[in-house]
Scaffold this motif. Sequence first.
Motif, PDB file in Angstrom:
ATOM      1  N   MET B   1     -21.509 -14.032  -8.473  1.00  0.00           N
ATOM      2  CA  MET B   1     -20.126 -13.882  -8.972  1.00  0.00           C
ATOM      3  C   MET B   1     -19.443 -12.685  -8.306  1.00  0.00           C
ATOM      4  N   GLU B  52     -15.672 -19.851 -10.457  1.00  0.00           N
ATOM      5  CA  GLU B  52     -16.858 -18.999 -10.665  1.00  0.00           C
ATOM      6  C   GLU B  52     -17.215 -18.870 -12.150  1.00  0.00           C
ATOM      7  N   MET B  53     -16.222 -18.956 -12.997  1.00  0.00           N
ATOM      8  CA  MET B  53     -16.496 -18.894 -14.433  1.00  0.00           C
ATOM      9  C   MET B  53     -17.455 -20.012 -14.843  1.00  0.00           C
ATOM     10  N   PHE B  54     -17.291 -21.183 -14.201  1.00  0.00           N
ATOM     11  CA  PHE B  54     -18.177 -22.306 -14.506  1.00  0.00           C
ATOM     12  C   PHE B  54     -19.370 -22.350 -13.554  1.00  0.00           C
ATOM     13  N   ASP B  55     -19.625 -21.212 -12.912  1.00  0.00           N
ATOM     14  CA  ASP B  55     -20.800 -21.098 -12.052  1.00  0.00           C
ATOM     15  C   ASP B  55     -20.726 -21.995 -10.825  1.00  0.00           C
ATOM     16  N   ILE B 304     -19.343 -21.106 -23.028  1.00  0.00           N
ATOM     17  CA  ILE B 304     -20.198 -20.428 -22.046  1.00  0.00           C
ATOM     18  C   ILE B 304     -20.238 -18.947 -22.388  1.00  0.00           C
ATOM     19  N   ASP B 305     -21.176 -18.266 -21.769  1.00  0.00           N
ATOM     20  CA  ASP B 305     -21.425 -16.858 -22.033  1.00  0.00           C
ATOM     21  C   ASP B 305     -20.158 -16.016 -21.837  1.00  0.00           C
ATOM     22  N   ALA B 307     -19.834 -13.089 -20.824  1.00  0.00           N
ATOM     23  CA  ALA B 307     -19.862 -12.324 -19.565  1.00  0.00           C
ATOM     24  C   ALA B 307     -19.245 -13.131 -18.420  1.00  0.00           C
ATOM     25  N   GLN B 308     -19.438 -14.456 -18.477  1.00  0.00           N
ATOM     26  CA  GLN B 308     -18.883 -15.340 -17.439  1.00  0.00           C
ATOM     27  C   GLN B 308     -17.345 -15.362 -17.475  1.00  0.00           C
ATOM     28  N   LYS B 309     -16.820 -15.080 -18.654  1.00  0.00           N
ATOM     29  CA  LYS B 309     -15.362 -15.157 -18.831  1.00  0.00           C
ATOM     30  C   LYS B 309     -14.658 -13.839 -18.534  1.00  0.00           C
ATOM     31  N   GLN B 310     -15.462 -12.786 -18.363  1.00  0.00           N
ATOM     32  CA  GLN B 310     -14.895 -11.440 -18.341  1.00  0.00           C
ATOM     33  C   GLN B 310     -13.883 -11.229 -17.210  1.00  0.00           C
ATOM     34  N   ASN B 311     -14.220 -11.711 -16.024  1.00  0.00           N
ATOM     35  CA  ASN B 311     -13.314 -11.520 -14.873  1.00  0.00           C
ATOM     36  C   ASN B 311     -11.941 -12.129 -15.128  1.00  0.00           C
TER      37      ASN B 311
END
Lengths: 324, 324
Positions: B1, B52-55, B304-305, B307-311
């Motif tokens: 990420m 990137e949020m969804f990997d 989703i986590d 942390a994944q949403k933070q950006n």
Amino acid sequence: MHTVEELQDIVNQIILEQKFEGNPPLLYEPISYTLSQGGKRIRPLLTLLACEMFDGNMEKAIYPAIGMEIFHNFTLLHDDIMDKAPIRRGKDTVYKKWNTNIAILSGDTMFALAYEYILKTDVKFIPDILHVLSRTAIEVCEGQQFDMNFETDENICISDYLEMIRLKTAVLLGGCLKIGAIIGGADSKNADNIYNFGVNIGLAFQLKDDLLDVYSAVEKFGKITGGDILTNKKTYLYLKAFELAKGERLQQLINFYKLSDKESERKISGVKTIYNELSIDKLTINQMQEYYDKALDCLQKIPIDAAQKQNLLDFAQQLMGRES
Amino acid sequence: MHTVEELQDIVNQIILEQKFEGNPPLLYEPISYTLSQGGKRIRPLLTLLACEMFDGNMEKAIYPAIGMEIFHNFTLLHDDIMDKAPIRRGKDTVYKKWNTNIAILSGDTMFALAYEYILKTDVKFIPDILHVLSRTAIEVCEGQQFDMNFETDENICISDYLEMIRLKTAVLLGGCLKIGAIIGGADSKNADNIYNFGVNIGLAFQLKDDLLDVYSAVEKFGKITGGDILTNKKTYLYLKAFELAKGERLQQLINFYKLSDKESERKISGVKTIYNELSIDKLTINQMQEYYDKALDCLQKIPIDAAQKQNLLDFAQQLMGRES
């Protein structure tokens, strides 16, 4: 397999059924207005003919075909602003009936609608046909810009002109056929062959248009014969005449083209006399025939039964033989 | 990420690498000119952040992201003609620097280019992301037409205005996120959630823009504070003030708005005084906050986590907190 007339009826019927309505009405009314005016519907017909030529299911090509007609009409809407054309198909153009801003924005909406229609087919065809539309759209814009440049550029030669009409007019006919072929299941080689058939037919088609503007026996709906001469338009005929005229005849040609709108009859008959002396009509027909023959060569290369090609061939002949 | 800054650098780098060149140059120069001017690049960034949020693999989203930036700049080119805007990002607009016809046609070309860029990703994503772009494009046109209608329509209420900015500005932010999410592998429910997050952020974003036009402490590059007041633009602040002002205060507001350009300072300070008396700034901030909270609810729904949403969250906060 349908006849050309059956396909024509299907296209007209489906376009009639579409509701180009929405909010705000000022955005959608010009779209309905434009698409309900008829026109020859050549482009969607080419898509359907190509699809059936490759034994495809015509129903899968119908919405993409309508999409190509919407795209074509979008380009007319914007071209009419740029060319300050007050009349199209015997009616006020959109920018005249409403205004320039509305014509810009309704046109943009039609461009997006064209893509929505193109997407209404099997998912597997979408990437390929989308590529064709986007590339075609870019080339049509290039052609229109060349056309605008030609108005003030005094150093245009015939090859410049042919490249301009290839971009502005011919690639769209090729693109319509290619999209139909892809949906019909053609491989990429055959899709390219039918594309090239269309481009060459398109070039011949535009030369026929140039010729009819000067030599049509039939009064064209909403157009006057000799209109290109009156506006000093650099058509194939104009450029060929300036290429061939020498000495005193060249000076006469220059002088006739300098005549104002007040002497329109004298201008048209003067220019036509010189065209006749130089056999410009025959030279244009020869060039048309050359493209037509090239088109037939491309069609020849497609390894399917001649009977399958007959409808498309008849339609192409009809386009070449038209008197208006 | 990647970090937001890294993604910003990637977007700027890739745009810089693109050669928007071709023939005729008059068609392509305005495209290079427009796309090389910078701007915040918010829209492509949203596409990459969502991917990137969804990997997802950001590299598969980069060209579609650039496509969305090209699309956005196409709308600006045409809007500037319609709004007669002479300056954008501190430089002459395309129709001013060249002319209206060139701005129409270069804009059309950019629209087609946007589709070409959108297509540069895995084939499996193409049908879905194409639908998003076409639908978004149509809605953006609807929004622009509403905006133009509002100039002369005296009966606009706040809900009309909010619907207009939803269409003109907010759906594009939603669309950019949705395209990134699809390429990132989101299912349709999550793609819709992030779309709605984007639409609500977009509404808040536009209200912030309206607010900054009146209350910015910082001189905006190429824009004067109070510009909306000077042009009697029906923003959220304007409509709220007319909704709340009564009696003598309403008459004062009407009179201030009637002042000509010659009394621009008096006009701005007069209108601002009434805005302040009616707490228009706070009411606008409240409405902004409401949309921002709705946006967060939509994001919350995505399982989703955190942390994944933070950006994406940081970036949204940055957009809301900006001072220019």
